[in-house]
Design an enzyme around this catalytic site. Sequence first.
Site, PDB file in Angstrom:
ATOM      1  CD  GLN A  57      40.889  33.123  44.488  1.00 48.65           C
ATOM      2  OE1 GLN A  57      41.641  32.363  45.097  1.00 48.65           O
ATOM      3  NE2 GLN A  57      40.527  34.287  44.982  1.00 48.65           N
ATOM      4  NE  ARG A  88      37.905  41.614  46.346  1.00 46.70           N
ATOM      5  CZ  ARG A  88      38.558  40.593  45.757  1.00 46.70           C
ATOM      6  NH1 ARG A  88      38.156  40.165  44.570  1.00 46.70           N
ATOM      7  NH2 ARG A  88      39.583  40.019  46.335  1.00 46.70           N
ATOM      8  NE  ARG A 112      38.186  35.496  40.949  1.00 53.11           N
ATOM      9  CZ  ARG A 112      38.955  35.323  39.893  1.00 53.11           C
ATOM     10  NH1 ARG A 112      38.423  34.948  38.727  1.00 53.11           N
ATOM     11  NH2 ARG A 112      40.259  35.493  39.930  1.00 53.11           N
ATOM     12  N   GLY A 113      38.280  39.073  40.071  1.00 50.62           N
ATOM     13  CA  GLY A 113      39.253  39.332  39.010  1.00 50.62           C
ATOM     14  C   GLY A 113      39.113  40.810  38.636  1.00 50.62           C
ATOM     15  CB  ALA A 114      41.652  43.486  38.301  1.00 52.13           C
ATOM     16  CG  ASP A 129      44.102  42.306  41.704  1.00 46.18           C
ATOM     17  OD1 ASP A 129      44.864  41.319  41.645  1.00 46.18           O
ATOM     18  OD2 ASP A 129      42.864  42.223  41.644  1.00 46.18           O
ATOM     19  CG  ASN A 172      48.196  38.849  40.732  1.00 45.02           C
ATOM     20  OD1 ASN A 172      47.077  39.172  40.335  1.00 45.02           O
ATOM     21  ND2 ASN A 172      48.653  37.623  40.578  1.00 45.02           N
ATOM     22  CE  LYS A 173      43.643  36.465  45.297  1.00 45.83           C
ATOM     23  NZ  LYS A 173      42.832  37.163  46.328  1.00 45.83           N
TER      24      LYS A 173
HETATM   25  O1  MRU Z   1      40.628  37.878  44.850  1.00 48.52           O
HETATM   26  P1  MRU Z   1      40.495  37.696  43.358  1.00 48.52           P
HETATM   27  O2  MRU Z   1      40.062  36.333  42.960  1.00 48.52           O
HETATM   28  O3  MRU Z   1      39.643  38.784  42.729  1.00 48.52           O
HETATM   29  O4  MRU Z   1      41.978  37.910  42.830  1.00 48.52           O
HETATM   30  C1  MRU Z   1      42.199  37.949  41.454  1.00 48.52           C
HETATM   31  C2  MRU Z   1      43.614  38.162  41.084  1.00 48.52           C
HETATM   32  O5  MRU Z   1      44.470  38.360  41.919  1.00 48.52           O
HETATM   33  C3  MRU Z   1      43.908  38.208  39.627  1.00 48.52           C
HETATM   34  O6  MRU Z   1      45.178  37.701  39.362  1.00 48.52           O
HETATM   35  C4  MRU Z   1      43.859  39.676  39.164  1.00 48.52           C
HETATM   36  O7  MRU Z   1      42.651  40.264  39.543  1.00 48.52           O
HETATM   37  C5  MRU Z   1      44.036  39.799  37.708  1.00 48.52           C
HETATM   38  S1  MRU Z   1      42.623  39.217  36.833  1.00 48.52           S
HETATM   39  C6  MRU Z   1      42.898  39.342  35.181  1.00 48.52           C
END
Ligand code: MRU
Length: 357
Positions: free
Chosen positions: A207, A100, A59-61, A248, A258-259
């Site tokens: 997270q 996603r 996970r994470g963009a 994201d 973002n999250k």
């Molecule tokens: O749902 P996730 O854990 O994939 O969410 C991740 C985030 O929101 C991060 O802040 C974002 O992807 C940036 S990662 C460098």
Amino acid sequence: MPSNHTTPKPPVDVLAWSGDAVTGQLRLLDQTLLPNEVAHIECRDAQRVHDAIATLAVRGAPAIGVAAAYGMVLAAQYLPNTQDFHTGVEAAAEYLEGARPTAVNLAWAARRVLARAQRTLSDDYNYIRAALLDEAKKIHAEDEALCLAIGRHALPLVQRGGGVLTHCNAGALATTGIGTATAGMYLAHQAGHAFTVYCDETRPLLQGARLTAWELAQAGIDAVLITDNMAAQVLREGRVQMVVVGADRIAANGDAANKIGTYGLAIAAAKHNVPFYVAAPYSTFDLSLAGGEGIPIEQRAAEEITEAFGRRTAPANIRTYNPAFDVTPADLITAIITDRGVISPVNEENVRKVIGT
Ligand code: MRU
């Protein structure tokens, strides 16, 4: 990581490809098990990669972009050595992108590998497969370099002796380098600067607690865990001199997804005159969208908020609403720290000036 010995090393590899384009495979760190267990998932087909992305094992963009790029290579291993190969690669990109919806890096990476397939003209299908692997490896290496470039721009913003607040995990575990939001922290730590990072726990999937607190502690960075609903108070108490988060997807006007919880944090930071930074590579920008209202927001399963700690925490049949991301409007963002430079003030003109068209 690049061989440059001055680059801090992430505590653990998020993913690794082994073997050639025809029989190779992808190994992913299973992030759902952290911090209790460091275990891996072996991916031998695109479906395994798709499912690992959908279930947040990876996970994470930026990290899901790199994983999808290798997922394209795995998909191509099963395609016929006929003209149907190209239709299959196109279908694979669409399939992986569907895992996603919010992080644009996913579609960006899958489309980039697809484009490489489309411009590799050969009757030798293993030659095309090798080109796909080459493109995936380029995306992978570039991701590491982008994190470092973001870190170099962010380093001067990390105050010695100060406090930094971050949300979710935009760290090494969300990328294949030193993270985006954390990149300046890793470089500041390496330079010997003392500072404290307040990690929002990040409901509902934690997270911040499971991943950010873990990776910063592994690196020896002073980390303090707080729950999301403590952030405003921590800001009011003056413990924090900067907030920095990842993204994201960022629209042309600088609105940043973002999250979930990031928007509220930006409002709280503005109230307390604490600068609010978004750190992201150019691949997180979606200049086809004028503003944040066009960003698709992922809705996730009800169980993520009706269950916790292995048991039910909400009444049976309660209706739920569980958006995984929110959008912070550009006017609440002090600056966007990118690999190409710092965008400030955040508006369309400056976004296009730094990121290009
Ligand atoms: O749902 P996730 O854990 O994939 O969410 C991740 C985030 O929101 C991060 O802040 C974002 O992807 C940036 S990662 C460098």
